[in-house]
Structures are given as structure tokens and as C-alpha cells.
Scaffold this active site. Structure first.
Site, short mmCIF file in Angstrom:
data_model
loop_
_atom_site.label_atom_id
_atom_site.label_comp_id
_atom_site.label_asym_id
_atom_site.label_seq_id
_atom_site.Cartn_x
_atom_site.Cartn_y
_atom_site.Cartn_z
N CYS A 87 -0.32 4.88 35.99
CA CYS A 87 -1.14 3.69 36.24
C CYS A 87 -1.93 3.24 35.02
O CYS A 87 -2.15 2.05 34.83
CB CYS A 87 -2.03 3.94 37.45
SG CYS A 87 -1.04 4.00 38.96
N LYS B 211 -4.64 -1.36 45.07
CA LYS B 211 -3.26 -1.67 44.69
C LYS B 211 -2.28 -0.78 45.44
O LYS B 211 -2.65 0.28 45.94
CB LYS B 211 -3.08 -1.52 43.18
CG LYS B 211 -3.30 -0.12 42.70
CD LYS B 211 -3.35 -0.06 41.19
CE LYS B 211 -3.54 1.37 40.73
NZ LYS B 211 -2.53 2.29 41.24
N ASP C 108 -8.06 4.57 39.10
CA ASP C 108 -7.61 5.56 40.10
C ASP C 108 -8.24 6.94 39.99
O ASP C 108 -7.53 7.96 40.08
CB ASP C 108 -6.08 5.71 40.04
CG ASP C 108 -5.34 4.43 40.43
OD1 ASP C 108 -6.00 3.41 40.65
OD2 ASP C 108 -4.10 4.46 40.51
C1 VGL Z 1 -0.27 6.98 40.26
C2 VGL Z 1 1.64 8.10 40.82
C3 VGL Z 1 1.68 7.48 42.06
C4 VGL Z 1 -1.36 6.73 39.26
C5 VGL Z 1 -0.26 6.34 41.48
O1 VGL Z 1 -2.48 6.32 39.67
O2 VGL Z 1 -1.13 6.97 38.06
N1 VGL Z 1 0.68 7.86 39.94
N2 VGL Z 1 0.71 6.59 42.36
#
Ligand code: VGL
Ligand code: ZN
Length: 201
Positions: A147, A108, A21
Site C-alpha cells: 500500500c 479503501k 494503514d
Molecule cells: C496491504 C496487503 C493486503 C497493505 C493491504 O496495507 O499494504 N497489504 N492489503
């Protein structure tokens, strides 16, 4: 030069790099900015170069939500809207040097009613890793306490050895020590923490 006595780790067949991410919305200026999230980019670029040099596979994940995702505050969730599929905020950080020819992308959190912190949750990542004969995951990216944590834990549960790239992760820290606690938990569950200088050239 590597200081004497520091343990080194040698990449080999069966290793894969998982970049979690590293998207604009999680970087300073983004809608769910991780403090100093951009610090991971130059470090990840060094890990990426090592995996490219060894001809090893690279998996990059993207949080990829519909505009009405259940994790968004207007829909009752905990987060400001972020990483809406196809938006500029959902794009990879431009400075991240993902090799076009050896990067596989996993999306995802793509369903409105289901959140997914782990890159294994509701994706075919496990099948793709197995298809490539991967047994050990090197995991870095954002965010340590969400994540990255969930991806590392699911990887361990699925039977992979997991190496945590301790210098290539940053935490949201909703509570100030969330990142530290997440790191301790991953290590306690069996993840091996390393830093760039421990990777043999
Ligand atoms: C994430 C909060 C909401 C992450 C993703 O990638 O850690 N954190 N969505
Ligand atoms: Zn999300």
C-alpha cells in the site's frame, strides 16, 4: 543535534502527512502481521507531532474490507482475511497518536470484488488533497511493498511531490527483498527519501 552536512527539509504550507494503514491486523499479533510493523509507530508519532505543530493536514488511510473480500484466501485471493470493516483488526493501532481535530480518514478496498492497495484507488483522497491546496505528500506506514508503494506511485502520477518517510515504513517481504526493491522503485520514480533527523524542527 543535527550532524553538519545532512540535508534538512522544512515543512511548509501545502504539505500533508499520509499515514498508510497502521492498523492492528498489520501489526505483530494481527492476521496479516508485517514483521516489525509496530516499529513505525513511535517514528510516525514524531512526524505527526511535527505536522500538528505546523498546523498541516494529516490523512490516515485504513484498509477496510467486507468479510467476503476478493483479496481473502477463502475467496481466491492471496491474503488471509484482514482489516474487515468495523473489526478490532481494522482499527488504528492504539499507540498511534492521530490528532482528532486534524486527521482525515480514507477507507479503501471497501468493495467485495475490487482490491485497492493505493489510497487513491476508488477514494476521494485526490479531491480532498486538492481542496486543501496540498502539493507535497509525506508518506509512511504499512506496508512498504504494497500500500505504501502503490500510494506513492499514484501520488507521483497525480502530480504531487512525494517524500518517503524511510524510517516509518516496514515491508511484508513475501520475497525477502520486496521492501528494498519497492523503496528503490519509489525513489527511482521521484520520491524523496527522508528520515526524522532530516526534518527541521
Ligand atoms: C496491504 C496487503 C493486503 C497493505 C493491504 O496495507 O499494504 N497489504 N492489503
Ligand atoms: Zn487488504
Amino acid at each position: 543535534m543535527r550532524p553538519l552536512g545532512v540535508q534538512t527539509l522544512i515543512l511548509s504550507q501545502g504539505d500533508a502527512l499520509i499515514v498508510v494503514d497502521v492498523q492492528n491486523d498489520f501489526l505483530p499479533g494481527g492476521s496479516l502481521a508485517v514483521p516489525r510493523g509496530d516499529d513505525v509507530i513511535p517514528v510516525l508519532n514524531r512526524y505527526l507531532a511535527a505536522f500538528v505543530r505546523w498546523g498541516l493536514p494529516i490523512f490516515a488511510t485504513r484498509d477496510w474490507h467486507p468479510p467476503n473480500h476478493c483479496s481473502f484466501q477463502p475467496y481466491g485471493g492471496p491474503w488471509p482475511p484482514h482489516c474487515v470493516a468495523g473489526s478490532a483488526g481494522a482499527a488504528f493501532a492504539p499507540a498511534l497518536e492521530l490528532p482528532a481535530s486534524s486527521t482525515l480518514i480514507t477507507l479503501k478496498g471497501t468493495q467485495p470484488e475490487q482490491d485497492a492497495y493505493s489510497a487513491f484507488d476508488g477514494t476521494d483522497l485526490d479531491a480532498r488533497l486538492r481542496a486543501q491546496g496540498v502539493g507535497r505528500l509525506f508518506v509512511g506506514g504499512l506496508a512498504t511493498d504494497y500500500c505504501v508503494l502503490c500510494t506513492v506511485e499514484d501520488g507521483l502520477k497525480a502530480g504531487y511531490a512525494v517524500v518517503l518517510l524511510q524510517d516509518a515504513i516496514r515491508a511484508v517481504n513475501v520475497r525477502p527483498d520486496d521492501g528494498e526493491r519497492a523503496e528503490a522503485e519509489m525513489i527511482q520514480r521521484g520520491a524523496i527519501p527522508i528520515r526524522l533527523e532530516m526534518l527541521a524542527a
